[in-house]
Design an enzyme around this catalytic site. Sequence first.
Site, PDB file in Angstrom:
ATOM      1  CE  LYS A  30      76.979  10.446   9.394  1.00 44.58           C
ATOM      2  NZ  LYS A  30      76.559  11.440  10.402  1.00 44.58           N
ATOM      3  NE  ARG A 103      82.898  13.218  11.047  1.00 44.24           N
ATOM      4  CZ  ARG A 103      82.285  12.156  11.578  1.00 44.24           C
ATOM      5  NH1 ARG A 103      82.500  10.960  11.090  1.00 44.24           N
ATOM      6  NH2 ARG A 103      81.449  12.293  12.581  1.00 44.24           N
ATOM      7  NE  ARG A 137      74.656   8.623  18.970  1.00 47.04           N
ATOM      8  CZ  ARG A 137      75.346   9.006  17.891  1.00 47.04           C
ATOM      9  NH1 ARG A 137      74.842   8.823  16.681  1.00 47.04           N
ATOM     10  NH2 ARG A 137      76.500   9.596  18.024  1.00 47.04           N
ATOM     11  NE  ARG A 170      79.459   8.098  19.586  1.00 48.59           N
ATOM     12  CZ  ARG A 170      79.421   8.431  18.290  1.00 48.59           C
ATOM     13  NH1 ARG A 170      78.730   7.689  17.436  1.00 48.59           N
ATOM     14  NH2 ARG A 170      80.068   9.475  17.843  1.00 48.59           N
ATOM     15  NE  ARG A 181      80.125  14.025  17.679  1.00 52.26           N
ATOM     16  CZ  ARG A 181      79.181  13.149  18.038  1.00 52.26           C
ATOM     17  NH1 ARG A 181      78.665  13.177  19.251  1.00 52.26           N
ATOM     18  NH2 ARG A 181      78.768  12.254  17.182  1.00 52.26           N
TER      19      ARG A 181
END
Length: 222
Positions: A30, A103, A137, A170, A181
């Site tokens: 996203k 969400r 990431r 992160r 998650r």
Amino acid sequence: MDKFINCNILLLSDTMSFRIILLGPPGSGKGTQAEKLNDDLGLITLSTGDMLREAVRNGTELGKMAKSYMDKGGLVPDDVVIGLVKEKMATLKEGFVLDGFPRTVQQAEALGEFTEIHHVINLDVDDDELVSRLTKRRSCPDCKVVYHLLFKPPMKDGICDKCGAALYQRTDDTEETVRARLKVYRDNTFPLIEYYEKKGILVNIDGRGNINEIYEAIEASL
Ligand code: AMP
């Protein structure tokens, strides 16, 4: 799509006809696709994750409260994120891309009360690939560009290509938190696919593979 012909730079007023939600699990791309929509069409990205991380970095009351949910991979309470988005949106004169909001169905209903959404793009990617993507990431704290150590590495190790800031991982991109998650996504966010399908504004896009090809599919759907 006619609006794009021979012209990537749209007039500000024209971009208002692009109010887009990027839906999809964490790691589905996203943020990367929002960045391309920004570069290409000048759409403003509203990322609730980025807003909350900024509050955490600034040590505000909101940040301290949000951190306790974010560190566990849970959702920050609806009224808090709804308030953040509503406030930010009131200042916008351009079209926008929502990344990470809504969400929950409650967030979607609140959003529908203060703005009209034209397109919902659902990026579809399977769990194993999501875990691989998220644990590899690396993110830029300043300009928010996102890299992947294998598929989209920065030109210089650990440094953002766009602004030169030091990249970071992160704290919620560890395997354990990523799995949590993904469960939160399935329980709370997945129902939004049906919610927007019923409204007739949802498009499903295969989120695996080449970033530019995925972007072309998104552009073609607008
Ligand atoms: P993201 O950067 O979108 O992956 O978001 C990181 C974290 O911020 C999430 O795991 C949640 O804890 C929190 N968060 C971001 N957006 C929302 C939202 N719309 N509702 C509730 N919590 C959110």
